[in-house]
Motif scaffolding. Structure first.
Motif: not given
Length: 81
Positions: A9-14, A17-23
């Motif tokens: 998901e896109a980083d709200a502040r930058d 940047a892309v944030r990556v996390g576990l489903t």
């Protein structure tokens, strides 16, 4: 992402940047893997013997000396060549 284990998901502040996390599926898989690894480690024999624990130290010492590592790795009072 193809297996549905992570999400991006896109980083709200930058915006660059892309944030990556576990489903949820990825977190469940990671939890099972961790629990299985702990179970297998607990099933191992008592652990390495003193000689087995010493072996990596001796080998690393040989590598450091053969590579002529900086003097900080030399024994106290020992001169490096």
């Amino acid at each position: 992402m193809r297996l549905g284990l992570v999400r991006r998901e896109a980083d709200a502040r930058d915006g660059r940047a892309v944030r990556v996390g576990l489903t949820e599926r990825g977190a469940a898989l990671a939890e099972g893997f961790g629990a299985g690894t702990c179970r297998r480690a607990q099933a191992l024999p008592a652990g390495p013997s003193a000689a087995e624990r010493e072996r990596p130290t001796v080998l690393l010492d040989r590598v450091v000396r053969a590579d002529e590592a900086p003097g900080v790795f030399a024994e106290s009072g020992e001169r490096r060549r």
